[in-house]
Design a protein around this motif. Structure first.
Motif, mmCIF file in Angstrom:
data_model
loop_
_atom_site.group_PDB
_atom_site.id
_atom_site.type_symbol
_atom_site.label_atom_id
_atom_site.label_comp_id
_atom_site.label_asym_id
_atom_site.label_seq_id
_atom_site.Cartn_x
_atom_site.Cartn_y
_atom_site.Cartn_z
ATOM 1 N N UNK A 178 25.695 -19.633 -41.595
ATOM 2 C CA UNK A 178 25.222 -21.002 -41.775
ATOM 3 C C UNK A 178 26.116 -21.703 -42.800
ATOM 4 N N UNK A 179 26.098 -23.035 -42.787
ATOM 5 C CA UNK A 179 26.881 -23.804 -43.763
ATOM 6 C C UNK A 179 26.169 -23.785 -45.110
ATOM 7 N N UNK A 180 26.913 -23.429 -46.163
ATOM 8 C CA UNK A 180 26.373 -23.345 -47.508
ATOM 9 C C UNK A 180 27.043 -24.408 -48.371
ATOM 10 N N UNK A 198 24.530 -24.348 -61.713
ATOM 11 C CA UNK A 198 24.888 -24.004 -60.332
ATOM 12 C C UNK A 198 23.666 -24.169 -59.433
ATOM 13 N N UNK A 199 23.858 -24.860 -58.300
ATOM 14 C CA UNK A 199 22.820 -25.002 -57.279
ATOM 15 C C UNK A 199 23.436 -24.643 -55.936
ATOM 16 N N UNK A 200 22.787 -23.735 -55.208
ATOM 17 C CA UNK A 200 23.233 -23.345 -53.877
ATOM 18 C C UNK A 200 22.194 -23.816 -52.869
ATOM 19 N N UNK A 201 22.661 -24.316 -51.707
ATOM 20 C CA UNK A 201 21.746 -24.819 -50.699
ATOM 21 C C UNK A 201 22.411 -24.726 -49.331
ATOM 22 N N UNK A 202 21.586 -24.818 -48.295
ATOM 23 C CA UNK A 202 22.092 -24.885 -46.926
ATOM 24 C C UNK A 202 22.335 -26.336 -46.552
ATOM 25 N N UNK A 216 33.170 -18.817 -59.429
ATOM 26 C CA UNK A 216 34.580 -18.407 -59.462
ATOM 27 C C UNK A 216 35.319 -19.201 -58.398
ATOM 28 N N UNK A 217 36.424 -19.815 -58.829
ATOM 29 C CA UNK A 217 37.250 -20.637 -57.948
ATOM 30 C C UNK A 217 38.705 -20.202 -58.077
ATOM 31 N N UNK A 218 39.525 -20.456 -57.043
ATOM 32 C CA UNK A 218 40.946 -20.105 -57.126
ATOM 33 C C UNK A 218 41.648 -20.878 -58.234
ATOM 34 N N UNK A 276 26.350 -30.944 -61.073
ATOM 35 C CA UNK A 276 25.999 -32.137 -60.292
ATOM 36 C C UNK A 276 27.157 -32.705 -59.472
ATOM 37 N N UNK A 277 28.159 -31.889 -59.168
ATOM 38 C CA UNK A 277 29.264 -32.301 -58.296
ATOM 39 C C UNK A 277 29.425 -31.269 -57.193
ATOM 40 N N UNK A 278 29.723 -31.749 -55.973
ATOM 41 C CA UNK A 278 29.943 -30.858 -54.840
ATOM 42 C C UNK A 278 31.248 -30.098 -55.012
ATOM 43 N N UNK A 279 31.223 -28.787 -54.739
ATOM 44 C CA UNK A 279 32.437 -27.972 -54.798
ATOM 45 C C UNK A 279 32.621 -27.299 -53.446
ATOM 46 N N UNK A 280 33.847 -27.362 -52.910
ATOM 47 C CA UNK A 280 34.155 -26.752 -51.624
ATOM 48 C C UNK A 280 35.038 -25.519 -51.757
#
Length: 82
Positions: free
Chosen positions: A30-32, A77-81, A55-57, A38-42
């Motif tokens: 599923x898409x996570x 940190x907030x994780x969601x679908x 952890x990010x590159x 408070x900012x989107x991270x891809x």
């Protein structure tokens, strides 16, 4: 046929690396989304909600096996679908 509306609960600690003990393959079907301070991270490779880090590159830097070097950032940190 599987029910696509039924999603597993997001774990507190999740890694995108299949070799990690914190990798849960069912979640990645599923898409996570990850919201960090408070900012989107891809670009998140691993996160822990209870400890408050991701952890990010680190740019284009890679190790001797060709995997990106990761840096740990601390914050909310907030994780969601999606």
């Amino acid at each position: 046929m599987t029910n696509t509306t039924e999603r597993p609960t997001l774990p507190d600690h999740l890694s995108a690396d299949p070799r990690s003990p914190h990798h849960v393959a069912a979640v990645f079907q599923h898409d996570i989304g990850i919201r960090f301070n408070d900012k989107e991270r891809n670009d998140v490779e691993e996160y822990c909600v209870s400890e408050g880090w991701i952890k990010v590159p680190a740019g284009k830097t890679v190790d001797r096996k060709g995997k990106p070097l990761l840096i740990k950032l601390k914050g909310k940190v907030e994780a969601y679908y999606n």
